[in-house]
Design a protein around this motif. Structure first.
Motif: not given
Lengths: 99, 163
Positions: A1-2, A50, B47-48, B111-115, B117
């Motif tokens: 998720m971004n 998240v 997003w789960g 801004w490839p700020t991936h988190y 999930v």
């Protein structure tokens, strides 16, 4: 998720809702604009949950949904009352509170 | 794949939200609102958060929108408001969707700020809700009761005043 994408999307959604509240004269559509703003806030909160990997945010969003449901019911009740007395739901005629 | 789905949902959400604001007939506003909420539910699923997705679609897209539709149909409110902008409504909606999709794509690219999930199960949420947050949960029941009683007394006293 971004997160950056979510920020953009929530900003767009909140601006559209704000436009609806400010521009439209139909009370029904104005209430829907408020719902759009609430949805934008909910999106941001779920994304933050998240991001930090905790589920408390989802419960907070759940409570916001509850309050939004109650708010919609009360708002529509007021709208029905207004329609009964004035035969219109346009805010154009709502100027008798000016004094 | 996830980013592509995100972009697709963004297009649906933004264009239908704009259509809500621009529609002349309130019924079209409500129907577009349902599409918008379906898109938001899809994002939650992405997003789960399956529980929130289900609740959002059922409560917002189902219950609240049916409430709006009932009010429109019972009070015969589907009057068409004349507007010089309404001719451009579909075009403006699709353009809004395209522009916000482009904006989100730029943000994803810049801004490839991936988190990561992780799917939050309904069971975990339930445990948390009924253990740690049981107080607010009960309070919301009181809130609903107050809303119901308030609306009913409001409309009934107005009825008496009118007759």
């Amino acid at each position: 998720m971004n997160v950056a994408g979510v920020l953009v999307l929530a900003a767009v959604l909140a601006s559209i809702g704000m436009t609806g509240v400010l521009v439209r004269r139909n009370l029904l559509v104005m209430i829907m604009g408020v719902e759009l703003i609430l949805t934008a806030a909910n999106l941001l909160m779920v994304a933050a949950g998240v991001m930090h990997g905790q589920l408390d945010m989802q419960l907070l969003v759940f409570f916001v949904m509850m309050v939004a449901a109650a708010e919609a019911a009360v708002g529509l009740g007021l709208l029905v009352l207004l329609f009964r007395f004035r035969d219109t739901i346009s805010t154009k005629g709502l100027t008798w509170l000016k004094g | 794949m996830t980013d592509l789905l995100f972009l697709a949902f963004t297009f649906f959400i933004a264009s239908s939200a704009m259509a809500v604001v621009m529609a002349r007939n309130p019924i079209y506003s409500v129907l577009n609102m349902v599409v918008c909420f379906l898109g938001v539910g899809g994002l939650y699923l992405l997003w789960g958060a399956p529980f929130l997705a289900i609740v959002h679609v059922i409560v917002y897209g189902g219950a609240i929108m049916v409430l709006f539709l009932f009010v429109i149909l019972m009070m015969n409110l589907n009057e068409v408001s004349p507007s010089k902008w309404s001719k451009w409504a579909p075009l403006v909606s699709i353009a809004t969707g395209a522009f916000s999709t482009a904006g989100v794509a730029l943000a994803l690219h810049g801004w490839p700020t991936h988190y990561a999930v992780s799917v939050v199960s309904t069971k975990a949420l339930g445990w948390r809700l009924f253990r740690a947050y049981s107080g607010p949960f009960e309070l919301s029941a009181i809130l609903f009761l107050a809303a119901v009683i308030g609306v009913v007394t409001m409309t009934r006293s107005a009825e008496k005043e009118q007759s």
